[in-house]
Write an enzyme that holds these catalytic residues in place. Sequence first.
Site, PDB file in Angstrom:
ATOM      1  N   HIS A  47     -40.357  20.776 -11.755  1.00  0.00           N
ATOM      2  CA  HIS A  47     -40.314  19.993 -13.005  1.00  0.00           C
ATOM      3  C   HIS A  47     -39.582  20.742 -14.124  1.00  0.00           C
ATOM      4  O   HIS A  47     -39.872  20.529 -15.298  1.00  0.00           O
ATOM      5  CB  HIS A  47     -41.714  19.624 -13.495  1.00  0.00           C
ATOM      6  CG  HIS A  47     -42.594  19.028 -12.442  1.00  0.00           C
ATOM      7  ND1 HIS A  47     -42.724  17.675 -12.241  1.00  0.00           N
ATOM      8  CD2 HIS A  47     -43.378  19.619 -11.506  1.00  0.00           C
ATOM      9  CE1 HIS A  47     -43.571  17.453 -11.241  1.00  0.00           C
ATOM     10  NE2 HIS A  47     -43.973  18.612 -10.767  1.00  0.00           N
TER      11      HIS A  47
ATOM     12  N   GLN B 246      -7.167  -2.840   3.395  1.00  0.00           N
ATOM     13  CA  GLN B 246      -6.170  -1.939   2.810  1.00  0.00           C
ATOM     14  C   GLN B 246      -6.772  -1.135   1.641  1.00  0.00           C
ATOM     15  O   GLN B 246      -6.261  -0.093   1.264  1.00  0.00           O
ATOM     16  CB  GLN B 246      -4.967  -2.763   2.346  1.00  0.00           C
ATOM     17  CG  GLN B 246      -3.847  -1.953   1.749  1.00  0.00           C
ATOM     18  CD  GLN B 246      -2.574  -2.758   1.624  1.00  0.00           C
ATOM     19  OE1 GLN B 246      -1.887  -2.992   2.607  1.00  0.00           O
ATOM     20  NE2 GLN B 246      -2.264  -3.210   0.427  1.00  0.00           N
TER      21      GLN B 246
ATOM     22  N   SER C 128       0.840  -1.202   0.000  1.00  0.00           N
ATOM     23  CA  SER C 128       0.000   0.000   0.000  1.00  0.00           C
ATOM     24  C   SER C 128       0.874   1.251   0.000  1.00  0.00           C
ATOM     25  O   SER C 128       0.363   2.373  -0.067  1.00  0.00           O
ATOM     26  CB  SER C 128      -0.936   0.008   1.208  1.00  0.00           C
ATOM     27  OG  SER C 128      -0.218  -0.217   2.396  1.00  0.00           O
TER      28      SER C 128
ATOM     29  N   SER D 299     -13.638  25.839 -27.425  1.00  0.00           N
ATOM     30  CA  SER D 299     -13.686  24.619 -28.219  1.00  0.00           C
ATOM     31  C   SER D 299     -12.522  24.623 -29.198  1.00  0.00           C
ATOM     32  O   SER D 299     -12.102  25.679 -29.670  1.00  0.00           O
ATOM     33  CB  SER D 299     -15.019  24.577 -28.980  1.00  0.00           C
ATOM     34  OG  SER D 299     -14.888  23.783 -30.147  1.00  0.00           O
TER      35      SER D 299
ATOM     36  N   GLU E  75     -19.564  21.436 -15.287  1.00  0.00           N
ATOM     37  CA  GLU E  75     -19.726  20.078 -15.834  1.00  0.00           C
ATOM     38  C   GLU E  75     -18.821  19.087 -15.113  1.00  0.00           C
ATOM     39  O   GLU E  75     -19.226  17.965 -14.787  1.00  0.00           O
ATOM     40  CB  GLU E  75     -19.420  20.068 -17.334  1.00  0.00           C
ATOM     41  CG  GLU E  75     -20.548  20.672 -18.158  1.00  0.00           C
ATOM     42  CD  GLU E  75     -20.169  20.852 -19.624  1.00  0.00           C
ATOM     43  OE1 GLU E  75     -21.069  20.888 -20.438  1.00  0.00           O
ATOM     44  OE2 GLU E  75     -18.976  20.953 -19.944  1.00  0.00           O
TER      45      GLU E  75
ATOM     46  N   LYS F 272     -17.397  29.170 -29.257  1.00  0.00           N
ATOM     47  CA  LYS F 272     -17.858  28.489 -28.047  1.00  0.00           C
ATOM     48  C   LYS F 272     -17.214  29.017 -26.765  1.00  0.00           C
ATOM     49  O   LYS F 272     -16.049  29.368 -26.727  1.00  0.00           O
ATOM     50  CB  LYS F 272     -17.560  26.985 -28.143  1.00  0.00           C
ATOM     51  CG  LYS F 272     -18.378  26.239 -29.161  1.00  0.00           C
ATOM     52  CD  LYS F 272     -19.855  26.085 -28.799  1.00  0.00           C
ATOM     53  CE  LYS F 272     -20.129  25.329 -27.556  1.00  0.00           C
ATOM     54  NZ  LYS F 272     -20.321  23.900 -27.734  1.00  0.00           N
TER      55      LYS F 272
ATOM     56  N   TYR G 185      -9.180  -7.616  11.597  1.00  0.00           N
ATOM     57  CA  TYR G 185      -8.551  -7.053  10.396  1.00  0.00           C
ATOM     58  C   TYR G 185      -8.422  -8.110   9.310  1.00  0.00           C
ATOM     59  O   TYR G 185      -8.070  -9.263   9.557  1.00  0.00           O
ATOM     60  CB  TYR G 185      -7.150  -6.495  10.738  1.00  0.00           C
ATOM     61  CG  TYR G 185      -6.460  -5.914   9.509  1.00  0.00           C
ATOM     62  CD1 TYR G 185      -6.708  -4.604   9.112  1.00  0.00           C
ATOM     63  CD2 TYR G 185      -5.592  -6.686   8.733  1.00  0.00           C
ATOM     64  CE1 TYR G 185      -6.116  -4.076   7.971  1.00  0.00           C
ATOM     65  CE2 TYR G 185      -4.998  -6.166   7.593  1.00  0.00           C
ATOM     66  CZ  TYR G 185      -5.269  -4.857   7.217  1.00  0.00           C
ATOM     67  OH  TYR G 185      -4.686  -4.341   6.096  1.00  0.00           O
TER      68      TYR G 185
HETATM   69  N1  ARG Z   1      -1.035  -1.649   4.892  1.00  0.00           N
HETATM   70  C1  ARG Z   1      -2.035  -2.172   5.751  1.00  0.00           C
HETATM   71  C2  ARG Z   1      -3.360  -1.461   5.493  1.00  0.00           C
HETATM   72  O1  ARG Z   1      -3.335  -0.466   4.873  1.00  0.00           O
HETATM   73  C3  ARG Z   1      -1.654  -1.974   7.173  1.00  0.00           C
HETATM   74  C4  ARG Z   1      -2.241  -2.965   8.121  1.00  0.00           C
HETATM   75  C5  ARG Z   1      -1.667  -4.282   7.870  1.00  0.00           C
HETATM   76  N2  ARG Z   1      -1.957  -5.219   8.896  1.00  0.00           N
HETATM   77  C6  ARG Z   1      -1.742  -6.510   8.694  1.00  0.00           C
HETATM   78  N3  ARG Z   1      -2.006  -7.296   9.672  1.00  0.00           N
HETATM   79  N4  ARG Z   1      -1.284  -6.971   7.567  1.00  0.00           N
HETATM   80  O2  ARG Z   1      -4.409  -1.894   5.879  1.00  0.00           O
END
Ligand code: ARG
Length: 461
Positions: A156, A322, A23, A277, A290, A283, A317
């Site tokens: 309307h 993530q 991540s 445009s 938009e 234009k 968890y």
């Molecule tokens: N990168 C993970 C997330 O964003 C952090 C938590 C990870 N925890 C684990 N037990 N792998 O959720």
Amino acid sequence: MSKLWSGRFAKSGAKLLDEFNASLPFDKKLYAEDIKGSIAHATMLAKQGILTDAEAASIAKGLLQIKQEIEDEQFVFDISHEDIHMSVETRLIDLIGEAGKKLHTARSRNDQVAVDFKQYVQKQTLIIVSAIEEVIEVLLSLAKENTTTLMPGMTHLQHAQPINFGFHLLAYVSMLKRDIERFESSYHRNNVLPLGCAALAGTPHNIDREYVAKLLGFDSVSVNCLDTVSDRDFALEILFNCSTIMMHISRFAEELILWSSYEFKFITLSDEYSTGSSIMPQKKNPDVPELLRGKTGRVNGNLIALFTVLKGLPLAYNKDMQEDKEGVFDSVETVYMSLNILKEAVRTMSINKDRMKSACEVGHLSATDLADYLVQKCDIPFREAHFITGRAVAHAEQLGLDLSVLSVDELQKVDQRIGNDVVECLSLLNSMNARNSQGGTSTKSTCKQIEIFEAWIKARG
Ligand code: ARG
């Protein structure tokens, strides 16, 4: 350095796994929250005698150095460290050695990511709230200048009754006020510390969570650890709040687009906030509203995406979670940017008052006033008055005139009971001002509404 969790593994992970699992490319945005949370955690561990003061001081110093490195773009982000938490921790151990290895005592990435992400959400909530206030201020000052500017109120998308432009803008102020209240209510509900829950079940270490809450500005400490590391309601709430405000912005954007068309011409967007445009030289396009309308789709998608990720996850968890961050980052940034550009587009647009007024002269906007006149002056039941007025409208259509300019003679052909005094109530300005009930469109009532909103803003300080 090998991965912080590599002890039980005989082989190192595949490169493809690193890319899929990481991540870091997006959660590096949480570096400041991660470091703040870690310093608070280490400070608490030292207070509790779990770390020495010297160890905590060295951890804090190392973490601040890492923060500086990141801000100076000197920090080397390595995807094999998976996320911001392990990137920072790995670098800390490089920098300060043994003490760095103690930072993760009584903590898991599960409560760490929750506290980082929640700090981010809380901070962004306050930033969005002040951006909303700025839009409200622009709308209020425009409303103040337009409490007598007649425009056709519609239902309307058909002409309904005359209103003033200020009153119309105050509808959006009302929505934005509710948006602020919604963001703030989420802020208060969620200002609860998740850190100290460790992986899911708490920790045998003698930690002081209340102290950490105080250090990080949370009002209280979560009650149940299993819920805490599984909970992403705070993320859903900001996504919902973002979707709701974008829905409001999008409705306004839609009106700005309509109003800037040749058919309406109620407003002219400034050149600064319009586009051209590539082929049609004449234009001038309303790309800003938009895009505001278009981006709302993506923001809604982010909300549904997280709901879908979370449904069916067993406690506690799971790595699915993530997936919670990118949508929130995107929605928050989109809302912030949208508010800023909306504010400028509205501040710089011009109002074509004459055009708004002449639009009121078609569509028999004062028909309801004639019905009300028949009720009030001729003691005719409303249903019957409605029918008579409908006939008057049909008569006006036949003559090719608007009801508001029909002579008394012509009106009396429809119903003898109509008197000379009807003229006043058919005037568009009088029609607007007649709606003087609480929250109505009369200039007096509109000014009262402005006062209420201004007092509210002022009281917020
Ligand atoms: N990168 C993970 C997330 O964003 C952090 C938590 C990870 N925890 C684990 N037990 N792998 O959720």
